[in-house]
Design an enzyme around this catalytic site. Structure first.
Site, PDB file in Angstrom:
ATOM      1  N   LYS A  81       0.828  -1.218   0.000  1.00 52.04           N
ATOM      2  CA  LYS A  81       0.000   0.000   0.000  1.00 52.04           C
ATOM      3  C   LYS A  81       0.862   1.269   0.000  1.00 52.04           C
ATOM      4  CE  LYS A  81      -1.035   0.158   5.017  1.00 52.04           C
ATOM      5  NZ  LYS A  81      -0.512   1.456   5.427  1.00 52.04           N
ATOM      6  N   ASP A  82       2.167   1.149   0.340  1.00 54.13           N
ATOM      7  CA  ASP A  82       3.071   2.301   0.312  1.00 54.13           C
ATOM      8  C   ASP A  82       3.769   2.474  -1.039  1.00 54.13           C
ATOM      9  OD1 ASP A  82       2.493   2.812   2.970  1.00 54.13           O
ATOM     10  OD2 ASP A  82       4.252   1.764   3.740  1.00 54.13           O
ATOM     11  N   ARG A 129      -8.063   8.520   3.484  1.00 52.66           N
ATOM     12  CA  ARG A 129      -9.078   7.522   3.116  1.00 52.66           C
ATOM     13  C   ARG A 129      -9.940   7.170   4.323  1.00 52.66           C
ATOM     14  NH1 ARG A 129      -9.260   2.458   4.570  1.00 52.66           N
ATOM     15  NH2 ARG A 129      -7.137   2.530   5.376  1.00 52.66           N
ATOM     16  N   ARG A 130      -9.301   6.891   5.456  1.00 52.09           N
ATOM     17  CA  ARG A 130     -10.081   6.560   6.663  1.00 52.09           C
ATOM     18  C   ARG A 130     -10.892   7.765   7.127  1.00 52.09           C
ATOM     19  NH1 ARG A 130      -4.835   3.739   9.057  1.00 52.09           N
ATOM     20  NH2 ARG A 130      -5.133   1.606   8.301  1.00 52.09           N
ATOM     21  N   ARG A 147       0.353  10.248  13.622  1.00 55.63           N
ATOM     22  CA  ARG A 147       1.513   9.739  12.876  1.00 55.63           C
ATOM     23  C   ARG A 147       2.383   8.905  13.805  1.00 55.63           C
ATOM     24  NH1 ARG A 147       3.921  12.131   8.642  1.00 55.63           N
ATOM     25  NH2 ARG A 147       5.002  10.132   8.570  1.00 55.63           N
ATOM     26  N   ARG A 153       1.730   4.961  18.059  1.00 53.12           N
ATOM     27  CA  ARG A 153       0.304   5.282  17.963  1.00 53.12           C
ATOM     28  C   ARG A 153      -0.469   4.667  19.136  1.00 53.12           C
ATOM     29  NH1 ARG A 153      -1.168   5.420  11.499  1.00 53.12           N
ATOM     30  NH2 ARG A 153       0.818   6.264  10.829  1.00 53.12           N
ATOM     31  N   CYS A 240      -1.634   9.103  -1.832  1.00 56.08           N
ATOM     32  CA  CYS A 240      -2.119   9.335  -0.465  1.00 56.08           C
ATOM     33  C   CYS A 240      -2.513  10.799  -0.270  1.00 56.08           C
ATOM     34  CB  CYS A 240      -1.119   8.859   0.582  1.00 56.08           C
ATOM     35  SG  CYS A 240       0.230   9.961   0.846  1.00 56.08           S
TER      36      CYS A 240
END
Length: 303
Positions: A81-82, A129-130, A147, A153, A240
């Site tokens: 996904k990166d 997106r979230r 971040r 986190r 992104c």
């Protein structure tokens, strides 16, 4: 004894993924010497600003690609996904491993589920997106940027800075934090990031010896699904910087692809889905992108 050098980011999750790849390669090729080449990327260094503001997820790849070009590494291990939708330069992805849990996780110390959050609850996520999908579902919640690596986190949540945070299930599970997942946020409620949960191995284009070693780890079903998702994102010019979500699954030889594009500020969402042949994931991705654009996705994406 042949040597294969794997470039990796230094975060706990990246190291876990690369160790996992190394172990799989050693099992596949007895006698192969696999060595990790850990390094820090700009994406890891810049923690005070949102990724979208400083150049996007490609920041997690550049140093690893330079290491391959300078022959300090033979391949690099990434969360797919990166990886940008179009590889920059003479690189290829000869192996995409079988996908882990692709969905998002609701993590909270005070609330058992997303729906039980009270109005005004502080929800941490740095993903546009979230944020867009949560805004569409619950405009009453307060979205706060988050971040840092997984451990950072979770520590911020435990320190009381957030009522809940949203993370990828795969990352939590890989690091042994399964117990922190209070609820899996599955489609159609929340669509994951394109290629979420999949590990990819990148090498130099034309390096056939390395590609041959890596190809044995490629999972055909995962590759077909993520190729459809990435084709959709490419057709939308997604990155992104924009809230694009996508998830494909293989059902009885047919590929089902769902896509969504949202706007963080307004919570407006457009969604589309289609079925197609597993032999043409690229075509299916383009069809779903066209359906999203026909509903106004281009306007949401700032095209």
């Amino acid at each position: 004894m042949p040597l294969l050098r794997l470039a990796t980011r230094e975060s706990a999750l990246a190291l876990w993924q690369t160790e996992h790849v190394a172990a799989r390669l050693r099992a596949l090729h007895p006698g192969l010497d696999v060595e990790l080449v850990p390094m820090t990327t700009r994406g890891d260094q810049i923690l005070d600003r949102a990724l979208a503001a400083v150049g996007g997820k490609g920041l997690f790849l550049k140093e690893l690609e330079v290491a391959m070009l300078e022959d300090r590494a033979d391949a690099a291990v990434h969360s797919l996904k990166d990886v940008p939708m179009v590889l920059d330069g003479p690189f290829a992805l000869p192996a995409i491993l079988e996908r882990a849990d692709p969905f998002d996780a609701f993590v909270s110390n005070a609330y058992a589920s997303f729906d039980s959050l009270p109005p005004g609850a502080r929800v941490g996520t740095s993903s546009l997106r979230r944020q867009a999908q949560i805004r569409a579902l619950r405009p009453d919640l307060k979205l706060v940027d988050l971040r840092g690596n997984v451990n950072t986190r979770l520590a911020k949540l435990d320190a009381g800075q957030y009522d809940a945070i949203i993370l990828a299930c795969a990352g939590l599970q890989r690091l042994g934090f399964d117990a922190r997942i209070r609820e899996r946020l599955t489609p159609p409620r929340l669509l994951p990031a394109v290629a979420q949960g999949a590990i990819a191995i990148e090498c130099r284009e034309g390096d056939d010896a390395t590609a041959r070693l890596l190809r044995g780890l490629d999972d055909g079903t995962t590759r077909v699904c993520v190729e459809a998702e990435r084709a959709m994102n490419r057709a939308l010019h997604g990155s992104c910087h924009v809230p694009v979500a996508g998830f494909a699954e293989l059902l009885n030889e047919k590929l089902l692809l769902r896509g969504a594009v949202g706007d963080v500020a307004s919570g407006r969402m457009v969604r589309a889905e289609a079925k197609g042949s597993a032999a043409d994931p690229e075509g299916l991705g383009q069809r779903v992108a066209e359906a999203l654009l026909a509903q106004g996705a281009g306007e949401l994406l700032g095209h």
